[in-house]
Scaffold this motif. Structure first.
Motif: not given
Length: 368
Positions: A235-237, A258, A263
């Motif tokens: 995840t990279n938000d 996850a 993340h």
């Protein structure tokens, strides 16, 4: 990967957006006219000023930064330290000095202004009829309300003679270059430092503005550092734009379900404070809430921290928690907005000292 390695990932992100590195790269990428004056204002002012001074050692330099953040400022610079997040008398003195310097520059002059987060409180010049007590009351009310940065900036600009392009509205020279480290969603120069480095809509000078560091750059560096160790980035938000009461369940649920890997989340949450809050900031409160969300989870660790090295009015950047951190005594600390005291007593605080940058916050999770 252990807790120390989570900190290594955090520092990979921070170093990629450190003020000196960001300014040095920006000046190398695009030529900048020799400045007749350099102004650096914000939490990362000293680091940004170092790189500018290396490039233009003969230019006069004014640095305005937070208390205890002046280490590393170039020798010979005029340095003014003031308070953050609630301004003080030195904030007003710094704002007056900025106005004096900018308004007094010659008609053919060039100004290089370096802006980073925190500038809103560190330098202020209120409109006539408003004193420090009035400004402080407004600032504390806004901070406690959980208002987002756009609402806060609108309120600040309305009562300021330096924000919203008003500082550069006093410039009578030929050209201005602004290099900014973004600590706001959308990376808008009008919002960073409440627009202290922005130009007014009507101006008589050439204006070159660049964003030289951002949360996106920091997150990309964290992701790259993780991949170099062989860890997948799941995840990279940039999604931390909500109240921590809403964010914690949402992020917690995502992390409980996850896949293994790293993340990464970025942004700047908000928090509503009770009367007489205890010790801590939004990152410490969010970290403790997330500890509650992941309690009992094996092989899941989280780092929650401000990239500037300070979280609210504390000397901690945030905290590192895992599935064993939470116990029922923490609930009372959350209710009193005293997460920092609880985390400190349980050895979970993360203290980095000033980092030389400010691109909002990072949450880095590792699922084994």
């Amino acid at each position: 990967m252990h807790t120390a390695d989570l900190e290594e990932l955090f520092w990979a992100g921070v170093n990629a957006v450190r003020g000196d590195n960001a300014v040095r790269a920006a000046l190398a990428a695009r030529a900048c006219r020799q400045p007749d004056q350099i102004i650096a204002v914000g939490k990362a002012a000293s680091a940004m000023a170092r790189a500018a001074h290396d490039a233009f050692p003969d230019a006069p330099l004014l640095v305005v930064t937070k208390y205890h953040h002046a280490d590393g400022a170039p020798e010979g610079a005029e340095v003014r330290e003031s308070a953050h997040p609630v301004l003080d008398e030195n904030s007003l003195a710094a704002g007056a000095r900025l106005l004096d310097v900018v308004s007094g520059m010659n008609p053919d002059s060039h100004l290089l202004i370096l802006v980073s987060g925190g500038a809103s409180a560190l330098a202020e010049a209120p409109v006539d009829g408003l004193d420090l007590a009035g400004l402080t009351a407004r600032a504390q009310e806004m901070l406690a309300s959980g208002a987002d940065i756009h609402a806060m900036n609108a309120a600040r600009t309305a009562v300021s003679r330096v924000k919203g392009g008003k500082l550069l509205g006093q410039f009578k020279g030929a050209s201005v270059t602004t290099l900014a480290i973004s600590d706001v969603e959308g990376d808008s120069l009008a919002v960073i430092g409440s627009g202290i480095g922005d130009a007014p809509e009507r101006r008589d000078f050439a204006f070159d503005a660049r964003i030289v560091a951002s949360n996106a750059i920091a997150r990309a560096a964290v992701a790259e550092a993780a991949r170099r160790t062989g860890l997948p980035v799941a995840t990279n938000d940039e999604t931390l734009y909500d109240d921590i009461m809403a964010l914690a369940p949402r992020i917690g649920a995502a992390l409980r379900a996850a896949q293994p890997g790293v993340h990464i989340f970025g942004g700047e949450p908000t928090v509503v404070l009770p009367p007489n809050p205890g010790r801590g900031g939004r990152n410490q409160a969010l970290a403790l809430m997330l500890a509650r969300e992941i309690q009992g989870q094996n092989g899941l660790r989280l780092l929650v921290a401000g990239t500037d090295g300070t979280d609210g009015p504390t000397d901690a950047a945030g905290a590192v928690v895992d599935g064993s951190t939470w116990d029922d005594t923490a609930q009372d600390a959350l209710a009193r907005a005293d997460a920092g005291s609880w985390l400190d007593a349980h050895g979970a605080l993360l203290k980095t000292g000033p980092t030389g940058t400010n691109v909002m916050d990072l949450v880095i999770g590792l699922r084994d």
